[in-house]
Motif scaffolding. Structure first.
Motif, short mmCIF file in Angstrom:
data_model
loop_
_atom_site.label_atom_id
_atom_site.label_comp_id
_atom_site.label_asym_id
_atom_site.label_seq_id
_atom_site.Cartn_x
_atom_site.Cartn_y
_atom_site.Cartn_z
N LYS A 96 34.68 43.43 34.07
CA LYS A 96 35.23 42.10 33.84
C LYS A 96 35.03 41.21 35.08
CE LYS A 96 38.76 43.75 30.60
NZ LYS A 96 40.21 44.00 30.40
N PHE A 97 35.21 41.80 36.26
CA PHE A 97 35.02 41.03 37.49
C PHE A 97 33.58 40.53 37.59
CE2 PHE A 97 33.61 40.97 41.93
CZ PHE A 97 34.51 40.08 42.49
N HIS A 113 43.21 36.10 38.69
CA HIS A 113 42.87 37.11 37.70
C HIS A 113 43.62 38.39 38.07
CE1 HIS A 113 39.68 34.64 35.96
NE2 HIS A 113 39.22 34.43 37.18
N LEU A 141 32.79 37.63 35.39
CA LEU A 141 33.36 36.38 35.90
C LEU A 141 32.47 35.74 36.97
CD1 LEU A 141 37.11 37.47 36.19
CD2 LEU A 141 36.20 35.73 34.63
N ASP A 159 34.31 30.74 38.47
CA ASP A 159 35.55 31.21 37.84
C ASP A 159 36.31 32.18 38.73
OD1 ASP A 159 37.40 31.09 35.80
OD2 ASP A 159 36.51 32.72 34.64
N LEU A 160 35.88 32.28 40.01
CA LEU A 160 36.59 33.15 40.95
C LEU A 160 37.14 32.37 42.13
CD1 LEU A 160 34.17 36.22 41.01
CD2 LEU A 160 36.44 36.12 39.96
N GLU A 205 45.23 40.81 36.57
CA GLU A 205 45.00 42.08 35.88
C GLU A 205 43.65 42.68 36.28
OE1 GLU A 205 47.20 43.80 34.11
OE2 GLU A 205 48.57 42.23 34.79
N VAL A 206 42.67 41.82 36.52
CA VAL A 206 41.36 42.32 36.93
C VAL A 206 41.46 42.98 38.29
CG1 VAL A 206 39.01 41.66 37.58
CG2 VAL A 206 40.09 40.63 35.57
N TYR A 207 42.08 42.32 39.25
CA TYR A 207 42.17 42.88 40.60
C TYR A 207 43.08 44.11 40.63
CZ TYR A 207 39.75 38.70 42.18
OH TYR A 207 38.81 37.71 42.36
#
Length: 282
Positions: A170-171, A149, A174, A230-231, A151-153
């Motif tokens: 968003k994180f 992910h 997830l 999902d992580l 863009e999230v990080y």
């Protein structure tokens, strides 16, 4: 519904790590029961474990949780090495064990909290603990084990406030296959918002000695994952853990995502109780 008994207690205290970081400790449950130390994950706090500390577990066990460095009510150093050096996170856990005088605790680490356990085992060994549970644990900060992910990080490390907060939201989304109640999610988002930005910029480069830690563990170890995480790639993480230490037990919750202790708390609490009873009977 669980109601506290006269034998239960709630206590707040602090511990000081060797590098001077103050750690906030929260304790409840049966003061004479086997101790369990809960270690939350990235952007979390001790409040992540509400479904455990407010459950029947408190009747039988001494439940200890603390805020990781850079999180919650613990100190938030600005030195990048305070977060990159995995030994410091291990020292924090050891300081909590010493400060609470917990005898042969079972360690339960969620996500990033699992790396804390691995680094603790690598630094201090397992002579002072009864067992360890990795809950959707990060085995290694390796791309093949982590769902991408980017863009999230990237957003979480941004200095732009809107970008930063949106990425944290968003994180957190997830983290759950079964989304939690709005109040719980909002509280989690608030905890994420006060987590150290300095920490978030460098934590993905934390050193993790999983071979020297998990690989040498002789106490019971349970790897517990949500199948719909999902992580973390649960199957890859479990395979790597079993390669490092073939004696680890595994358990997969088919209906959970990254946070089975929130998504299926009744089952999780039963499984933790069974594991603790087994580990402390040795």
């Amino acid at each position: 519904m669980f109601s506290a008994t006269a034998s239960s207690m709630t206590h707040e205290s602090t511990a000081t790590a060797p590098d001077g970081v103050t750690l906030s400790i929260h304790e409840t449950g049966n003061p004479s029961g086997p101790p369990i130390i809960f270690i939350h994950g990235l952007l979390g706090s001790h409040l992540n474990w509400d479904a455990q500390v407010q459950s029947e577990l408190a009747q039988r066990y001494r439940l200890i949780s603390y805020d990781l460095r850079g999180h919650g009510q613990s100190a938030k150093p600005v030195d990048a090495d305070a977060y990159r050096d995995g030994r410091r996170w291990a020292d924090d856990l050891n300081a909590v064990i010493d400060a609470t005088r917990a005898e042969r605790p079972v360690l339960v680490g969620w996500s990033l909290g699992a790396t804390v356990i691995s680094n603790y085992l690598a630094t201090y060994g397992d002579a002072q603990i009864a067992g360890a549970v990795y809950v959707d644990g990060v085995i290694e900060l390796a791309s093949e084990q982590i769902v991408p992910h980017p863009e999230v990080y990237k957003g979480m490390a941004s200095s732009d406030l809107r970008t930063h907060l949106d990425a944290e939201r968003k994180f957190l989304a997830l983290c759950f296959e079964v989304q939690p109640a709005q109040e719980l999610f909002e509280r989690s988002l608030a905890a994420a918002a006060i987590a150290s930005w300095d920490m978030q910029q460098v934590v993905q480069s934390m050193t993790v000695d999983v071979v020297g830690g998990l690989g040498r563990a002789s106490v019971p170890v349970l790897m517990l994952y949500g199948a719909k995480d999902d992580l973390i790639k649960a199957d890859v993480a479990i395979a790597r853990a079993q390669m490092i230490n073939p004696s680890v037990r595994t358990m997969v919750y088919e209906h959970s995502g990254h946070a089975p202790f929130v998504e299926e708390p009744a089952r999780f609490n039963r499984d933790i109780a069974a594991f603790v009873d087994h580990a402390t009977a040795r």
